[in-house]
Design an enzyme around this catalytic site. Structure first.
Site, PDB file in Angstrom:
ATOM      1  N   HIS A  38       0.841  -1.207   0.000  1.00 35.97           N
ATOM      2  CA  HIS A  38       0.000   0.000   0.000  1.00 35.97           C
ATOM      3  C   HIS A  38       0.877   1.258   0.000  1.00 35.97           C
ATOM      4  CE1 HIS A  38      -2.150   3.111   2.479  1.00 35.97           C
ATOM      5  NE2 HIS A  38      -3.065   2.896   1.564  1.00 35.97           N
TER       6      HIS A  38
ATOM      7  N   GLU B 279       2.212   1.834  -3.448  1.00 29.26           N
ATOM      8  CA  GLU B 279       1.147   2.406  -4.298  1.00 29.26           C
ATOM      9  C   GLU B 279       1.107   3.932  -4.152  1.00 29.26           C
ATOM     10  OE1 GLU B 279      -2.971   3.901  -3.496  1.00 29.26           O
ATOM     11  OE2 GLU B 279      -2.993   1.784  -2.920  1.00 29.26           O
ATOM     12  N   HIS B 280       1.155   4.420  -2.907  1.00 28.69           N
ATOM     13  CA  HIS B 280       1.164   5.869  -2.663  1.00 28.69           C
ATOM     14  C   HIS B 280       2.381   6.534  -3.307  1.00 28.69           C
ATOM     15  CE1 HIS B 280      -1.824   7.022   0.624  1.00 28.69           C
ATOM     16  NE2 HIS B 280      -2.154   5.806   0.266  1.00 28.69           N
TER      17      HIS B 280
ATOM     18  N   GLU C  50      -3.629   8.124   7.919  1.00 28.94           N
ATOM     19  CA  GLU C  50      -4.655   7.290   7.269  1.00 28.94           C
ATOM     20  C   GLU C  50      -4.957   6.057   8.132  1.00 28.94           C
ATOM     21  OE1 GLU C  50      -4.991   4.683   3.224  1.00 28.94           O
ATOM     22  OE2 GLU C  50      -3.830   6.523   3.026  1.00 28.94           O
TER      23      GLU C  50
END
Length: 428
Positions: free
Chosen positions: A68, A71-72, A143
């Protein structure tokens, strides 16, 4: 060589070509659509935390949440942010990481060729520095904290943690603030080099496009890049028990009222292709027949006041793990859990051919309607393809499933030791 694949019943033609570097490209032309969606996906998700990196021989264990995180970071380049390039070109871009894949996508009504070039090029050109990696830790940390405060997310992951003792599906997709603190630039490059090779990826485009033109554009783009063949990726095979890890868990949070989910852990989650498609759809028909709005069970739970419009059920099937989750907001979490569990355990006697027929009609109707959404097709197509299934076989297989097939799934899947309950209750 472009290969057309005809789906006569659905009146769809899908075009496919495998590039010389191993990239699978699929194009689904849709004449009546005005929007084009393109999704570029790698078969790499949050569960891939133990593997042999490219060029090495030893298994490594990378920090949870790194897929993840990567991905960012891919959106950030030396000269700015790719999101801005897309918006200048009239496209809206997005990305997501799931348990098993990472997808990068855009949708636009114009400049499709330019946007497609931007999509492929940014995903195939990583730029990580220690400085930007450190900065991202703060952003993703926020987040993670936001998700930690979300009762529905905590309920969902709570039920998965109850089911799985060893399998990394039990770890939150974003990881924890602690786990991401160990992520470095070098680790990101190691994961990138291992999993972002074209032979581990799939590009899917749907919209009012010319398949020949799109595929030759991709062919030309890939031809300029110096990819070499890559050996098959070795991931660790996790040994997971059949029974659930924990039978029950209660999480106290700042919520108005209680929430409850019953989880059912799959017994043999190592199916692929047609076998998996039939199994998954049989399971979906079973859940619809048992808990759908027109079922006697739904009516009984609703009349007792145990459920409201938040009640839902779904079945997740991937290679190596699978589960059903049923529940929602409820003033009576214990009674709801007990009722759902006993309905599941009595499924064999509650299901009839007539109920399966009703569920089948509903599922086919919902699916055909979903095929009008390019977004739905784009997001679903790759998941099916990575599991050796085809999204466009769904109706055919749904039509073939019999009561006996559903009874077989009940026999295989439903057992008391594979049921678990997670509750979120108000702090009092």
């Amino acid at each position: 060589m472009i290969k057309p694949i005809e789906y006569e019943q659905l009146q769809e033609t899908l075009y496919h070509e495998k590039m010389s570097n191993g990239l699978d490209v699929y194009v689904l032309p849709k004449k009546g659509f005005n929007k084009t969606y393109a999704v570029f996906t790698t078969k790499y998700g949050s569960i891939d935390n133990r593997f042999v990196p490219l060029g090495k021989n030893e298994m490594v264990h990378v920090p949870d949440g790194i897929a993840h995180f990567l991905e960012h970071k891919l959106f950030e380049k030396a000269d700015g942010d790719v999101f801005q390039d897309f918006s200048k070109q009239g496209a809206s871009a997005n990305a997501f990481t799931s348990f098993t894949r990472t997808a990068y996508l855009f949708s636009s009504t114009s400049n499709v060729e330019r946007n497609l070039e931007t999509l492929i090029d940014f995903v195939q050109d990583p730029y990580f520095t220690e400085k930007t990696v450190e900065k991202e830790k703060g952003i993703i940390g926020q987040e993670i904290n936001m998700y930690d405060d979300n009762p529905d997310w905590r309920l969902y992951f709570g039920v998965i943690e109850n089911m799985y003792k060893e399998h990394p599906v039990r770890i939150d997709i974003a990881g924890t603030v602690e786990s991401i603190s160990h992520i470095t630039k070098d680790l990101l490059y190691e994961c990138y080099e291992t999993f972002y090779h074209p032979s581990n990826m799939l590009l899917f485009i749907v919209g009012p496009v010319d398949p020949e033109a799109i595929i030759s554009q991709v062919r030309e783009n890939q031809g300029k890049k110096p990819y070499t063949d890559q050996p098959e990726i070795k991931r660790e095979e996790v040994k997971e028990q059949e029974a659930v890890f924990r039978k029950e868990k209660e999480i106290k949070m700042n919520v108005q009222g209680p929430k409850c989910l019953v989880g059912l852990k799959s017994k043999n989650p190592f199916k692929l292709g047609k076998e998996l498609l039939k199994h998954e759809l049989s399971m979906n028909l079973l859940l619809e027949a048992l808990f759908g709005k027109s079922s006697a069970q739904y009516e009984s739970l609703y009349e007792k006041g145990y459920i409201d419009e938040t009640f839902s059920f779904d079945f997740t099937a991937e290679y190596g793990f699978g589960f059903a989750a049923i529940g929602g907001d409820t003033p009576e979490p214990d009674q709801l859990a007990e009722d759902i569990s006993s309905m599941l355990l009595r499924a064999g006697e509650l299901i009839t051919a007539e109920k399966i027929e009703l569920a089948r009609k509903k599922k086919i109707g919902t699916f055909l309607k979903a095929l009008n959404s390019p977004e739905y097709i784009a997001n679903q197509f790759t998941r099916y393809a990575f599991l050796d299934m085809s999204l466009f076989d769904v109706v055919t297989v749904l039509e073939q499933i019999t009561l006996e097939d559903v009874q077989n799934v009940i026999q295989e899947e439903i057992a008391a030791d594979r049921l678990t309950v997670c509750k979120v209750v108000p702090k009092s």
